[in-house]
Design an enzyme around this catalytic site. Sequence first.
Site: not given
Ligand code: NAP
Length: 507
Positions: A253, A296, A300, A321, A360-361, A363, A387
């Site tokens: 960023s 971030t 969030k 965010n 289901a996090g 993003a 979730r």
């Molecule tokens: P988060 O809130 O921590 O959610 C992570 C999600 O991934 C949860 O649903 C989690 O499942 C699942 N997960 C984590 N490790 C896993 C594994 N080993 N196997 C299967 N499922 C797994 O994170 P987030 O903010 O949503 O971000 C998710 C991804 O999107 C990250 O890689 C982040 O860098 C990316 N992202 C990109 C952008 C962009 O601008 N391109 C923006 C935001 C996020 P559980 O519920 O079971 O824990």
Amino acid sequence: MLERLGVAGGGCQICISLAAPDEAGLMNGLAAATGADLIEVRLDALAEPLACQDDFFRELQSQAPVPVGFTCRPVWEGGGFEGAEGGRRDLLERAAQSGAAFIDVEQDADWAEAFIADSSVPVILSHHWQFPLPADLEERARRMRAVGPAVAKLVAPAATPADAIPLLAAGAELAASGQPSAAFCIGAAGSASRVLAVARGAALIYAAQPIGESVAAGQWRPEVLREELRLQRWRSGFGLCGLAGDPIDHSRSPAIFNAAFEALEQPIGYLPISCSELEPALELAEAQGLKGLSVTMPFKEAAARYCAELDPIADSIGAVNTLVSESNGWRGYNTDAGAVVSALSEVTEISGRRVVILGAGGAARAAAFALAARGAALTLCNRTRARADDLAQRVGGKSISIEALTSDHYDVIINATPIGMRGREDDTRTPFPVDCLRGDEIVFDFVYRPRITPLLRDAAQMGCTVIEGLEMFVRQAAEQYKLWLGGDSPAPLDIMRLAAEKALQRG
Ligand code: NAP
């Protein structure tokens, strides 16, 4: 004298602090020290500082790519020099006579004022508190101004980013009175204050040495200051935006926002605020009048609690965010949601498309609410099934188990898990069994490090249309840019994309 330091015309000089136990170590450091305007050699780190003679000082200066100054910090000021004050003063006088660019002496040295009066080179008068929250800050700043050194330097350790607020105010006041200053906090929690000080008129910023450990915690690498923060253009009175999170070292960023502000000639800088809790970062941002913050991981969800108002989309997602400073406090937004819609709309109509979201996090939630509002038929699939069930219920979609993932066909497959992200154990895995793809699907991976994840690589080979996480990243940033600068300000999406691509190439 100030011209010798380069601090006469406003703007800030980047000074690398170099420390090594011997001359050979210093020479290696000098040879690798790029991107600085000045170098400070810490004589107190040498095994035998008092043995340094004229030829040592001259040799260092002749080998250095930029002007070199010297200091010899005593143990009573947190340094390494244990000898008598007379020897220390003689040493610094020898360094000055050899043509040093500057000498740094401590305000508490009882010979400091006489040294300044007699010196033929610029003198930085410094004070380093050993504990946070200096009680005698105003008095020290006043006394420094009365002496009139080349630069008045005030440094204290920070336990949180907010600890820097009084020091930043003191530095700004000195600068406004015409006294060049450098007032900032050390420690990881003080790293933001080092760059913030530049937008408050600081004449110098101390940067990390190229070899070995940094001389003080929280120092930035010169190439980050130049290439990502573009600090050379920061001036006193610059507007500021920032990023709060933990960890944020990897964030792209700063690179994309500073490139955008520069391209559109906006007098604004963007700085990372590394913080283990959100509240002190907000306190610092409020005290310094930041226009807004990107938020971030892991804040969030917490960010919503600090908002006076929430945008309806952020409210329904339950995650913020973007913070925008308003007269009544922070207003919270979620620009991830709009970014998903914007990137996907480039390749397909959203209404009526069968979309499966993996994860289901935060993003995934942003994508689910945004796509449901556009009429997509949503399926949620997550490692923790409950979730996915909950999110499906809230957006009017359905939830399936991971085993059931391949029993249906989807028009769009979105990875909102970190699977495939560089540096993770599962960075060679795909979150979806790619051999089940038909080739007519759109595959959107939110992960953007690496740009082409294993999922995108395999999906492209199957003939699918792929969307990189980078597209979401730059679009959510462009939306933040518009929110901070006001509705009519165009965000330079192409410049932001180019800056993100370059920053990702760097690692
Ligand atoms: P988060 O809130 O921590 O959610 C992570 C999600 O991934 C949860 O649903 C989690 O499942 C699942 N997960 C984590 N490790 C896993 C594994 N080993 N196997 C299967 N499922 C797994 O994170 P987030 O903010 O949503 O971000 C998710 C991804 O999107 C990250 O890689 C982040 O860098 C990316 N992202 C990109 C952008 C962009 O601008 N391109 C923006 C935001 C996020 P559980 O519920 O079971 O824990």
